[in-house]
Design a protein around this motif. Structure first.
Motif, PDB file in Angstrom:
ATOM      1  N   ARG A 274       1.029  -1.242  -0.193  1.00  0.00           N
ATOM      2  CA  ARG A 274       0.105  -0.054   0.090  1.00  0.00           C
ATOM      3  C   ARG A 274       1.501   1.359   0.452  1.00  0.00           C
ATOM      4  N   VAL A 275       2.075   1.219   0.725  1.00  0.00           N
ATOM      5  CA  VAL A 275       3.013   2.860   0.631  1.00  0.00           C
ATOM      6  C   VAL A 275       3.217   3.071  -0.738  1.00  0.00           C
ATOM      7  N   TYR A 276       4.366   1.575  -1.046  1.00  0.00           N
ATOM      8  CA  TYR A 276       5.126   1.988  -2.723  1.00  0.00           C
ATOM      9  C   TYR A 276       2.846   2.813  -3.096  1.00  0.00           C
ATOM     10  N   GLU A 277       2.310   2.232  -3.299  1.00  0.00           N
ATOM     11  CA  GLU A 277       1.561   1.841  -4.533  1.00  0.00           C
ATOM     12  C   GLU A 277       1.155   3.782  -4.018  1.00  0.00           C
ATOM     13  N   MET A 278       1.096   4.245  -3.105  1.00  0.00           N
ATOM     14  CA  MET A 278       0.319   5.057  -2.447  1.00  0.00           C
ATOM     15  C   MET A 278       1.236   6.560  -2.936  1.00  0.00           C
ATOM     16  N   ALA A 279       2.691   6.119  -3.207  1.00  0.00           N
ATOM     17  CA  ALA A 279       4.279   6.935  -3.277  1.00  0.00           C
ATOM     18  C   ALA A 279       4.264   7.286  -4.627  1.00  0.00           C
ATOM     19  N   GLY A 280       3.741   5.854  -5.738  1.00  0.00           N
ATOM     20  CA  GLY A 280       4.462   5.591  -7.132  1.00  0.00           C
ATOM     21  C   GLY A 280       5.468   5.059  -6.983  1.00  0.00           C
ATOM     22  N   VAL A 281       6.205   4.790  -5.667  1.00  0.00           N
ATOM     23  CA  VAL A 281       7.722   4.312  -5.969  1.00  0.00           C
ATOM     24  C   VAL A 281       7.589   2.689  -5.013  1.00  0.00           C
ATOM     25  N   GLY A 282       8.941   2.533  -6.142  1.00  0.00           N
ATOM     26  CA  GLY A 282       9.073   0.791  -5.781  1.00  0.00           C
ATOM     27  C   GLY A 282      10.616   1.162  -4.861  1.00  0.00           C
ATOM     28  N   PRO A 283      11.232  -0.388  -4.163  1.00  0.00           N
ATOM     29  CA  PRO A 283      12.483  -0.799  -3.441  1.00  0.00           C
ATOM     30  C   PRO A 283      13.607   0.404  -4.548  1.00  0.00           C
ATOM     31  N   SER A 284      13.421  -0.192  -5.575  1.00  0.00           N
ATOM     32  CA  SER A 284      14.719   0.176  -6.055  1.00  0.00           C
ATOM     33  C   SER A 284      14.947   1.824  -5.729  1.00  0.00           C
ATOM     34  N   ASP A 285      13.616   2.711  -5.591  1.00  0.00           N
ATOM     35  CA  ASP A 285      13.121   3.930  -5.349  1.00  0.00           C
ATOM     36  C   ASP A 285      14.017   4.131  -3.762  1.00  0.00           C
ATOM     37  N   ILE A 286      14.404   4.059  -3.538  1.00  0.00           N
ATOM     38  CA  ILE A 286      14.860   4.018  -1.983  1.00  0.00           C
ATOM     39  C   ILE A 286      15.858   4.095  -1.453  1.00  0.00           C
ATOM     40  N   ASP A 287      16.568   5.665  -0.866  1.00  0.00           N
ATOM     41  CA  ASP A 287      18.081   5.766  -1.103  1.00  0.00           C
ATOM     42  C   ASP A 287      18.247   4.800   0.060  1.00  0.00           C
ATOM     43  N   VAL A 288      17.430   5.136   1.596  1.00  0.00           N
ATOM     44  CA  VAL A 288      17.637   4.748   2.582  1.00  0.00           C
ATOM     45  C   VAL A 288      16.545   4.448   3.170  1.00  0.00           C
ATOM     46  N   ALA A 289      17.110   3.142   3.884  1.00  0.00           N
ATOM     47  CA  ALA A 289      16.077   2.808   4.542  1.00  0.00           C
ATOM     48  C   ALA A 289      16.721   2.883   6.459  1.00  0.00           C
ATOM     49  N   LEU A 290      15.026   3.197   7.045  1.00  0.00           N
ATOM     50  CA  LEU A 290      15.293   3.452   8.669  1.00  0.00           C
ATOM     51  C   LEU A 290      14.275   2.296   8.931  1.00  0.00           C
ATOM     52  N   LEU A 291      14.953   0.635   9.652  1.00  0.00           N
ATOM     53  CA  LEU A 291      13.662   0.052  10.110  1.00  0.00           C
ATOM     54  C   LEU A 291      13.796  -0.366  11.143  1.00  0.00           C
ATOM     55  N   TYR A 292      12.875  -0.231  11.911  1.00  0.00           N
ATOM     56  CA  TYR A 292      12.113  -0.253  13.411  1.00  0.00           C
ATOM     57  C   TYR A 292      12.969  -1.683  13.164  1.00  0.00           C
ATOM     58  N   ASP A 293      14.461  -1.836  14.624  1.00  0.00           N
ATOM     59  CA  ASP A 293      14.354  -2.495  15.287  1.00  0.00           C
ATOM     60  C   ASP A 293      15.019  -3.336  16.956  1.00  0.00           C
ATOM     61  N   HIS A 294      14.032  -3.313  16.575  1.00  0.00           N
ATOM     62  CA  HIS A 294      14.149  -4.614  18.524  1.00  0.00           C
ATOM     63  C   HIS A 294      14.769  -5.660  18.150  1.00  0.00           C
ATOM     64  N   PHE A 295      14.091  -5.925  17.114  1.00  0.00           N
ATOM     65  CA  PHE A 295      15.452  -7.676  16.862  1.00  0.00           C
ATOM     66  C   PHE A 295      15.732  -8.011  15.768  1.00  0.00           C
ATOM     67  N   THR A 296      17.550  -8.512  16.013  1.00  0.00           N
ATOM     68  CA  THR A 296      17.526  -8.958  14.978  1.00  0.00           C
ATOM     69  C   THR A 296      17.401  -9.182  13.522  1.00  0.00           C
ATOM     70  N   PRO A 297      16.700 -10.578  14.283  1.00  0.00           N
ATOM     71  CA  PRO A 297      16.168 -10.836  12.684  1.00  0.00           C
ATOM     72  C   PRO A 297      14.770 -10.597  11.759  1.00  0.00           C
ATOM     73  N   MET A 298      14.062  -9.034  12.621  1.00  0.00           N
ATOM     74  CA  MET A 298      13.417  -8.638  11.905  1.00  0.00           C
ATOM     75  C   MET A 298      13.737  -7.999  11.190  1.00  0.00           C
ATOM     76  N   VAL A 299      14.870  -7.150  11.659  1.00  0.00           N
ATOM     77  CA  VAL A 299      15.285  -5.929   9.909  1.00  0.00           C
ATOM     78  C   VAL A 299      15.609  -7.161   8.862  1.00  0.00           C
ATOM     79  N   ILE A 300      15.971  -8.622   9.103  1.00  0.00           N
ATOM     80  CA  ILE A 300      16.336  -8.980   7.380  1.00  0.00           C
ATOM     81  C   ILE A 300      14.612  -9.357   7.039  1.00  0.00           C
ATOM     82  N   MET A 301      14.176 -10.157   8.297  1.00  0.00           N
ATOM     83  CA  MET A 301      12.559  -9.920   8.173  1.00  0.00           C
ATOM     84  C   MET A 301      11.436  -8.544   6.684  1.00  0.00           C
ATOM     85  N   GLN A 302      12.429  -8.096   7.159  1.00  0.00           N
ATOM     86  CA  GLN A 302      10.956  -6.611   6.737  1.00  0.00           C
ATOM     87  C   GLN A 302      11.874  -5.791   5.062  1.00  0.00           C
TER      88      GLN A 302
END
Lengths: 142, 401
Positions: free
Chosen positions: B286-314
């Motif tokens: 949904r967020v990509y559709e609204m923004a009109g961009v895809g993963p390759s357009d993201i320059d930097v990702a700030l991913l919620y990291d309470h536990f390391t494996p959850m960064v990998i899954m995101q």
């Protein structure tokens, strides 16, 4: 029984939907609620079928043979009351022929290092006090 | 109504960010949690070129914030909007989307999203422990749903996410070395920043010598326990142009997920197809559709990291790599700053800078897009921020400069 939490910190607070389950475990029987309209199991027990939204259920007895879907070995006591009981193997056990019902329980009386995803387990009963019994699991053939 | 009118895209912008200093757990005493919030908001106002008198809305998440007391203390002239995304850290990124929604619909003009945290009295690590006792610093009272998990010994989020991590390793061959790469790369980012609570490098030996907390997670797979506050001020895109900082536009935000993701880690009944995930796949689409961009357009990702494996899954759920390939994606150096293809958590994140329940991630995204970050990603134009993988609704935010 090794690998369970101390009895004095376990307390059950059933509601009208979960009470039949806990009354049965106190008798060392595993029963699961199944929708009388579409046949879908719901777990934990609750007021609606997540598939067809009907309310009525029938309680189906299960033999408690399952497989380890995933698990963790809890080693650090985040509350002091559990320090002497650790480590415990906390496992998610999937029950066959239920459409994917999973119980969150302990694998007891085993070396934590021996536990692997996909292993067969059988049910056993942890009698906490009168009228309060928690289902636990053992490695099959172990 | 046309699609243009229905979208949130570029209607609002972040005008200011501010924080207190960050503290190890309990070290912010005797300041009060809401006092920390007030200091962070005043810093955000100063950053934006606004004053407290301009604030007329609150878009919040998680527990611990009392709009009534806060507005009374600070003498907010008129509160026109106050709403909360339900749940906990899941709503961090989405709270800014909620602010943008309030502004785009004319309900408020200058909306603060704030997180304040003081873990002297409340420790989340035991937030699901059995036997709730009044006045204790831990545990949840028993509940009909909790009865099915509390006796098992899954007592805190770390125990529960360990179960998802174990399944991910089983299905996809993800390794502890992969988890270590998340921790080590973020530590390398953190130690370059004066705000970070962690100041020393982390080595692979350090990681494997650390004590196991809940297999397969060790000490360094866990976030820190911290105190502090972060505030973010959102205004209309038009107004932002006249303020002190370059606007950082809200491109898109979503919160939600599949209904059967549900309570997630506290029921463990999620469909097999996405059990070993962050729960973010629907919200990512949904967020990509609204923004009109895809993963390759993201320059930097700030991913919620309470536990390391959850960064990998995101990383998987946001399409930076195929499902199941997250471990190998990080092993290949992709998330490293400055040379990886997708620098992740350039501020050090919850794991190594400070755990303010994800709000430092929004602040870092803003600094990256202003071009003022300590660990600046060259020419960063678009940033992705996520809220915590948790029960519904999980949330996200895409910003651009």
């Amino acid at each position: 029984m090794q690998g369970v939490l101390p009895k004095d910190i376990i307390e059950l607070t059933p509601n009208v939907y979960t009470e039949p389950y806990w009354l049965a475990t106190a008798e060392h029987r595993l029963i699961l609620p199944r929708c009388t309209t579409c046949g879908t199991y719901r777990f934990p027990p609750g007021p609606f079928c997540w598939n067809c939204r009907a309310q009525e259920v029938e309680w189906i007895e299960h033999d408690g043979n399952g497989t380890i879907y995933s698990f963790t070995v809890v080693r650090h006591p985040v509350i002091p009351e559990v320090a002497e009981a650790l480590p415990v193997v906390a496992a998610v056990v999937e029950l066959p022929d239920t459409g994917g019902v999973r119980l969150i329980s302990n694998v007891v009386d085993c070396a934590p290092e021996d536990v692997k995803i996909g292993m067969a387990v059988t049910i056993d009963w942890y009698d906490v006090r009168e009228n309060t019994t928690i289902p636990v699991f053992r490695l099959a053939g172990g | 109504m046309s699609a243009d009118e229905l979208t949130l895209k570029d209607k609002a912008a972040i005008a200011g960010v501010g924080s207190t200093q960050y503290y190890k757990r309990g070290q912010s005493v005797p300041q009060l949690p809401m006092e920390l919030a007030g200091k962070a908001l005043m810093n955000a106002c100063a950053d934006a070129g606004l004053t407290i008198d301009d604030i007329d809305g609150f878009a919040l998440y998680s527990m611990g914030f009392d709009t009534s007391l806060f507005s009374q203390w600070l003498g907010i002239p008129e509160v026109r909007f106050s709403a909360l995304i339900s749940g906990g850290g899941n709503g961090s990124a989405g709270s800014v989307g909620l602010a943008a929604s309030a502004i785009a619909t004319g309900q408020a003009t200058c909306v603060a999203s704030i997180m304040t945290l003081q873990q002297a009295t409340v420790r989340f690590g035991a937030s699901f422990a059995p036997k709730g006792k009044p006045g204790q610093t831990y545990s949840a009272p028993p509940s009909p749903e909790g009865n099915f998990i509390q006796p098992s010994g899954l007592m805190g989020p770390g125990n529960m996410f360990a179960v998802l991590a174990q399944r991910h390793m089983h299905l996809y061959g993800t390794t502890r070395e992969n988890f270590a790469e998340v921790a080590i790369s973020q530590r390398a980012n953190a130690i370059r920043r004066p705000t970070s609570l962690q100041t020393q490098p982390l080595t692979l030996d350090d990681y494997f010598n650390a004590r196991m907390i809940s297999d397969p997670l060790c000490l360094f797979d866990y976030t820190m326990e911290c105190d502090g506050a972060v505030a973010v001020i959102t205004v209309s895109a038009e107004r932002a142009k006249d303020l002190a900082q370059p606007p950082v536009y809200v491109m898109a935000s979503a919160n939600g997920g599949a209904g059967r993701w549900g309570q997630a880690i506290t029921w463990m009944g999620m469909p097999d197809e996405y059990f070993a995930s962050s729960g973010h796949r629907p919200a990512a689409k949904r967020v990509y559709e609204m923004a009109g961009v895809g993963p390759s357009d993201i320059d930097v990702a700030l991913l919620y990291d309470h536990f390391t494996p959850m960064v990998i899954m995101q990383l998987e759920d946001y399409g930076f790599c195929p499902i199941g390939e997250g471990g190998r994606f990080v092993a290949d150096g992709n998330i490293r700053w400055p040379d990886g293809g997708l620098p992740v958590n350039t501020h050090g994140g919850n794991l190594s800078e400070a755990y303010i329940i994800g709000m430092t991630h929004v602040k870092e995204a803003v600094e990256q897009l202003r071009g003022t970050a300590v660990n600046q990603v060259k020419d960063a134009e678009i940033a992705l921020v996520t809220g915590g993988p948790a029960s519904l609704p999980v949330s996200n935010l895409i910003l651009h400069r």
